[in-house]
Write a protein that holds these residues in place. Structure first.
Motif, PDB file in Angstrom:
ATOM      1  N   ASP A 166       0.262  -1.480  -0.665  1.00 17.11           N
ATOM      2  CA  ASP A 166       0.049  -0.060   0.360  1.00 17.11           C
ATOM      3  C   ASP A 166       0.786   1.350  -0.325  1.00 17.11           C
ATOM      4  OD1 ASP A 166      -2.400  -1.608  -0.226  1.00 17.11           O
ATOM      5  OD2 ASP A 166      -2.837  -1.435   1.904  1.00 17.11           O
ATOM      6  N   GLN A 167       2.126   0.967   0.357  1.00 14.90           N
ATOM      7  CA  GLN A 167       2.495   2.463   0.119  1.00 14.90           C
ATOM      8  C   GLN A 167       3.884   2.511  -1.086  1.00 14.90           C
ATOM      9  OE1 GLN A 167       2.778   0.202   3.256  1.00 14.90           O
ATOM     10  NE2 GLN A 167       1.605   0.857   3.929  1.00 14.90           N
ATOM     11  N   ASP A 168       3.981   2.139  -1.704  1.00 19.37           N
ATOM     12  CA  ASP A 168       4.056   1.839  -2.928  1.00 19.37           C
ATOM     13  C   ASP A 168       5.980   0.833  -2.381  1.00 19.37           C
ATOM     14  OD1 ASP A 168       2.345   1.914  -4.892  1.00 19.37           O
ATOM     15  OD2 ASP A 168       2.613   4.505  -4.804  1.00 19.37           O
ATOM     16  N   VAL A 169       5.769  -0.055  -2.107  1.00 15.34           N
ATOM     17  CA  VAL A 169       7.485  -0.543  -1.837  1.00 15.34           C
ATOM     18  C   VAL A 169       7.147  -1.997  -2.721  1.00 15.34           C
ATOM     19  CG1 VAL A 169       9.114  -1.057  -0.430  1.00 15.34           C
ATOM     20  CG2 VAL A 169       7.860   0.923   0.482  1.00 15.34           C
ATOM     21  N   CYS A 170       8.061  -2.185  -3.430  1.00 16.57           N
ATOM     22  CA  CYS A 170       8.646  -3.762  -3.993  1.00 16.57           C
ATOM     23  C   CYS A 170       8.352  -4.715  -2.491  1.00 16.57           C
ATOM     24  CB  CYS A 170       9.265  -3.118  -4.647  1.00 16.57           C
ATOM     25  SG  CYS A 170       9.653  -5.221  -5.354  1.00 16.57           S
ATOM     26  N   LEU A 171       8.095  -5.576  -2.819  1.00 17.37           N
ATOM     27  CA  LEU A 171       8.340  -7.029  -1.676  1.00 17.37           C
ATOM     28  C   LEU A 171       9.119  -7.061  -2.159  1.00 17.37           C
ATOM     29  CD1 LEU A 171       4.951  -7.364   0.194  1.00 17.37           C
ATOM     30  CD2 LEU A 171       6.733  -5.193   0.474  1.00 17.37           C
ATOM     31  N   GLY A 172       9.529  -7.261  -3.685  1.00 11.22           N
ATOM     32  CA  GLY A 172      10.985  -8.204  -3.485  1.00 11.22           C
ATOM     33  C   GLY A 172      12.073  -7.822  -3.176  1.00 11.22           C
TER      34      GLY A 172
END
Length: 71
Positions: A22-28
């Protein structure tokens, strides 16, 4: 200018597991979307800063996962 950055020593941390939260952080790779799109044009110091911030985000994310598991 682009050639200078394409030949830089710092490789992208992308692991091809792109999922934005939701914060536009890539979880990769734990970079913000603007850090991902700016990567090609970033200088070496900027890339090192991006990597440092991504590592901090990853640590916080993993810490929050561990805390959530304990509850």
């Amino acid at each position: 200018m682009l050639d200078k950055h394409l030949n830089s020593k710092t490789d992208s941390p992308c692991i091809r597991q792109c999922t934005l939260n939701d914060q536009d952080v890539c979880l990769g790779c734990f970079r913000l979307i603007n850090e991902i799109t700016d990567w090609t044009y970033a200088s070496e110091p900027e890339r090192r800063t991006i990597l440092s911030h991504a590592e901090q985000r990853k640590t916080l994310y993993n810490k929050n996962l561990i805390q959530a598991d304990k509850q």
